[in-house]
Design a protein around this motif. Structure first.
Motif, PDB file in Angstrom:
ATOM      1  N   THR B   3     -87.254  35.866  -8.856  1.00  0.00           N
ATOM      2  CA  THR B   3     -86.113  36.486  -9.538  1.00  0.00           C
ATOM      3  C   THR B   3     -86.591  37.178 -10.806  1.00  0.00           C
ATOM      4  OG1 THR B   3     -84.637  34.804  -8.666  1.00  0.00           O
ATOM      5  CG2 THR B   3     -83.885  35.972 -10.621  1.00  0.00           C
ATOM      6  N   LEU B   4     -87.384  36.470 -11.575  1.00  0.00           N
ATOM      7  CA  LEU B   4     -87.894  37.015 -12.837  1.00  0.00           C
ATOM      8  C   LEU B   4     -88.852  38.185 -12.580  1.00  0.00           C
ATOM      9  CD1 LEU B   4     -88.058  36.761 -15.915  1.00  0.00           C
ATOM     10  CD2 LEU B   4     -89.929  35.158 -15.600  1.00  0.00           C
ATOM     11  N   ALA B   7     -86.841  41.157 -11.508  1.00  0.00           N
ATOM     12  CA  ALA B   7     -86.074  41.637 -12.664  1.00  0.00           C
ATOM     13  C   ALA B   7     -86.973  42.407 -13.621  1.00  0.00           C
ATOM     14  CB  ALA B   7     -85.428  40.459 -13.384  1.00  0.00           C
ATOM     15  N   ALA B  11     -86.668  46.339 -14.461  1.00  0.00           N
ATOM     16  CA  ALA B  11     -86.452  46.715 -15.864  1.00  0.00           C
ATOM     17  C   ALA B  11     -87.538  47.676 -16.339  1.00  0.00           C
ATOM     18  CB  ALA B  11     -86.435  45.456 -16.734  1.00  0.00           C
ATOM     19  N   GLU B 307     -78.926  47.542  -4.132  1.00  0.00           N
ATOM     20  CA  GLU B 307     -79.908  46.494  -4.426  1.00  0.00           C
ATOM     21  C   GLU B 307     -79.441  45.153  -3.857  1.00  0.00           C
ATOM     22  OE1 GLU B 307     -80.132  46.797  -8.660  1.00  0.00           O
ATOM     23  OE2 GLU B 307     -81.540  48.482  -8.626  1.00  0.00           O
ATOM     24  N   SER B 316     -81.363  38.469 -10.355  1.00  0.00           N
ATOM     25  CA  SER B 316     -82.429  39.435 -10.679  1.00  0.00           C
ATOM     26  C   SER B 316     -81.851  40.676 -11.350  1.00  0.00           C
ATOM     27  CB  SER B 316     -83.150  39.880  -9.405  1.00  0.00           C
ATOM     28  OG  SER B 316     -84.136  38.976  -9.086  1.00  0.00           O
ATOM     29  N   ILE B 317     -80.726  41.130 -10.829  1.00  0.00           N
ATOM     30  CA  ILE B 317     -80.115  42.356 -11.369  1.00  0.00           C
ATOM     31  C   ILE B 317     -79.648  42.133 -12.805  1.00  0.00           C
ATOM     32  CG2 ILE B 317     -78.191  43.975 -11.080  1.00  0.00           C
ATOM     33  CD1 ILE B 317     -78.479  43.341  -7.996  1.00  0.00           C
ATOM     34  N   LEU B 319     -80.652  39.826 -14.851  1.00  0.00           N
ATOM     35  CA  LEU B 319     -81.832  39.571 -15.685  1.00  0.00           C
ATOM     36  C   LEU B 319     -82.551  40.876 -16.031  1.00  0.00           C
ATOM     37  CD1 LEU B 319     -83.153  37.116 -16.898  1.00  0.00           C
ATOM     38  CD2 LEU B 319     -84.576  36.888 -14.870  1.00  0.00           C
ATOM     39  N   SER B 320     -82.563  41.827 -15.086  1.00  0.00           N
ATOM     40  CA  SER B 320     -83.251  43.098 -15.370  1.00  0.00           C
ATOM     41  C   SER B 320     -82.565  43.822 -16.532  1.00  0.00           C
ATOM     42  CB  SER B 320     -83.309  43.985 -14.126  1.00  0.00           C
ATOM     43  OG  SER B 320     -82.060  44.574 -13.873  1.00  0.00           O
ATOM     44  N   TYR B 321     -81.228  43.736 -16.592  1.00  0.00           N
ATOM     45  CA  TYR B 321     -80.515  44.368 -17.706  1.00  0.00           C
ATOM     46  C   TYR B 321     -80.758  43.613 -19.016  1.00  0.00           C
ATOM     47  CZ  TYR B 321     -78.382  47.918 -14.904  1.00  0.00           C
ATOM     48  OH  TYR B 321     -78.214  49.021 -14.127  1.00  0.00           O
TER      49      TYR B 321
END
Lengths: 224, 403
Positions: B3-4, B7, B11, B307, B316-317, B319-321
């Motif tokens: 996930t990280l 992300a 990002a 996505e 993940s989404i 966290l990317s933000y």
């Protein structure tokens, strides 16, 4: 094997209820190539979205290898989309900030494993769909047919059991359409992937071993 | 972990390949917010530090000892000062006698306390000798000579805060008459005028201890109304206080903080202003990141739907933000800190802000700077999380096909 029984989907548009899918039942055996046909608004894409776990049916049941997937949590459905299914959208649906290679390996990265493995597999898949020389191009630098082939490669990155394609050639010229369909058939032949694709073009019947015809959300009996 | 990883990947690609103008605009906004976040507090911290320094260097020293009983007199002050100076952690000590008086010059008069000092010892504790604007500092044995604060003398400086109530035209060499509260009247020559730029310090006048002895009874010789102690850097103040009180019971003490008096409430107000300004700046930062993230999410609603449809998890989404917001904040903080340290501080040092207690330099408190940065990152995370979380709650089908 995928089994669908009495699947219905109703949408509410303001005060009006639209029955997009009514009591659809079907079975997809491993390695089948099935085409869903029908006029615009007949419920083809709605059926595919239910099978692709992108939408939830109003009633009915979908079994993947005997497991009821209609009542799974969002997280589990996301996991199944990642591991069990490949989905190809009508409008290519690539991520514009990523290259073709990155678009393809992103679901592989999500699934895990060594970076080297999924990057290599993504490059191989792009080679299989004939884009081995264009892996570092961004979607806007590719033609419609090329973008759709990137989408096919992406759908295959995690070795799915079934591939659902929603009018994969709708936005392509005839040459590109031919290329995309040939690519799908080759994958079915080489990898044994079950393929269900939607089309409104009668000529696409030739690619399918089996045909499902929808009209006003219902299966037309002569094709059952 | 995946996930990280995903992300961070999304990002990074979004930052590197996204709209550079959006990135620059967002970082610029955060630079302004962070500069705003640290500028005023640094200025006010500088002002507070100035007040503290002036209080210690012109009025109190680090510790002030006074007699605790009814009599304000500390007997044997000279010996006690020597004993205090021998204590570990004490840099210097001095004794002062104060006497209320009214200073007259021509038709003007000024009520003030006159302090009798040993010029040598006193200048080891206080920095008044270094602030002379006219004449000379007192020397041991001087009689008939007085040192006046600029706010008493006036010295024809109409820009002084208390000029209108001062003696207005007194300069070094002028002769003034002083009426002490004990009935003694003396004429003095103004030996020097000092200007500490601290009003509380500049309304004082100093004569030598020898002069003081000549107008009080012999039993008051060698006494003091206060002992002032200057500590070495890092010295344990409470230990020094303990030792002095053990050495001479019957004394009470004041720290320089106690001596701040009315200024204490002023510095407290400064602290409250700092909190208000910081809160406002953080709200602005939060809203900025919220807007940037929200606009981006509105534009990428379909992309986020895709996505999710291909199996990228909602976590993940989101966290990317959040990672993007942290990067925005980190760049903003870093750039702002560099601009502040290497542009704003040198310019301010060349053109300092003038307060009634002197020129104030920006004082950067590193722990506070770090806490501001951490809070700004926290605000950025929350501001990115809220719109991102709201967006991923939308059905995939709505995200992809309703846009």
């Amino acid at each position: 094997m995928i089994s669908v029984s009495n699947l219905s989907r109703t949408y509410r548009l303001g005060s009006v209820e639209v029955m997009a899918l009514v009591d659809v039942s079907l079975t997809l055996e491993g390695g089948d190539v099935t085409c869903v046909m029908g006029k615009s608004g007949s419920g083809k894409s709605t059926l595919l979205r239910q099978l692709g776990l992108i939408d939830r049916p109003t009633s009915g049941q979908i079994l993947f290898d005997g497991q009821d997937v209609t009542r799974l949590s969002d997280g589990t459905r996301a996991r199944m989309r990642l591991t069990y299914l490949g989905y190809i959208f009508q409008e290519f649906a690539l991520l514009g900030e990523l290259t073709a290679h990155e678009n393809v390996f992103l679901p592989g990265m999500m699934l895990g494993g060594a970076a080297h493995d999924y990057r290599k597999r993504a490059a191989e898949l792009l080679g299989i769909v004939g884009l081995g020389e264009r892996i570092h191009h961004k979607p806007k630098e590719l033609s419609g047919g090329e973008q759709q082939r990137v989408a096919i490669a992406r759908a295959l990155i995690n070795n799915p059991r079934a591939l659902f394609a929603d009018e994969p050639c709708a936005n392509l010229d005839s040459i590109s359409s031919e290329e995309v369909m040939e690519t799908l058939l080759k994958l079915n032949k080489d990898l044994g992937i079950t393929i269900l694709f939607v089309s409104h073009d009668p000529d696409d019947k030739k690619y399918a071993g089996r045909l499902i015809f929808l009209k006003d959300g219902r299966q037309v009996p002569e094709y059952l | 972990m995946n996930t990280l990883k995903v992300a961070a990947f999304m990002a990074l690609k979004s930052l590197v390949r996204g709209d550079v103008r959006v990135l620059l605009l967002t970082v610029s906004m955060l630079i302004l917010v962070y500069v705003n976040l640290i500028f005023t507090p640094s200025l006010l911290s500088g002002a507070v530090q100035k007040i503290h320094d002036k209080t210690r260097n012109t009025i109190s020293g680090d510790i002030v000892f006074q007699a605790a009983g009814e009599s304000p007199i500390i007997v044997g002050a000279e010996e006690l000062v020597s004993d205090i100076e021998s204590l570990k952690g004490v840099e210097a000590a001095c004794a002062r006698n104060s006497l209320g008086a009214e200073i007259h010059y021509e038709s003007e008069r000024f009520a003030s306390a006159i302090y009798a000092i040993d010029p040598v010892r006193d200048s080891q504790v206080f920095q008044i000798s270094g602030t002379l604007v006219e004449g000379e500092y007192l020397e041991p044995g001087d009689t008939g000579q007085i040192l006046l604060g600029a706010q008493i003398a006036g010295a024809d400086r109409e820009d002084l805060e208390l000029y209108s109530t001062s003696l207005k035209t007194v300069h070094a060499g002028s002769r003034v008459v002083i009426d002490y509260v004990n009935g003694v009247e003396r004429e003095y020559t103004v030996k020097g005028i000092f200007f500490t730029e601290f009003v509380q310090g500049d309304i004082r006048a100093y004569i030598t201890e020898d002069d003081f002895r000549s107008m009080v009874p012999p039993q008051l010789h060698g006494t003091a109304t206060a002992l002032h102690v200057k500590l070495e850097k890092g010295a344990d103040r409470s230990l020094v206080v303990e030792e002095v009180l053990a050495m001479r019971p019957g004394l009470k003490y004041q720290t320089w903080e106690d001596a701040l008096g009315v200024l204490k409430s002023m510095t407290k107000s400064f602290d409250q202003i700092i909190v208000i300004l910081r809160t406002t700046a953080l709200i602005v930062a939060g809203i900025t990141i919220f807007i940037v993230t929200y606009v981006d999410l509105v534009n990428k609603r379909r992309q986020i739907g895709i996505e999710r449809a291909i199996g990228i998890t909602s976590a993940s989404i989101v966290l990317s933000y959040i990672i993007r917001a942290i990067v925005y904040a980190a760049f903003g903080i870093l750039a702002a800190a560099l601009i502040f340290r290497y542009v704003i501080m040198p310019i301010e040092a060349q053109h300092p802000f003038h307060f009634p207690f002197g020129d104030v330099l920006l004082v950067v408190d590193i722990p506070e700077l770090a806490s501001s940065a951490a809070i700004l990152c926290g605000v950025a995370i929350v501001s990115a999380f809220i719109p991102a979380y709201q967006t991923i709650r939308t059905k995939i089908i709505d995200a992809i096909w309703s846009s």
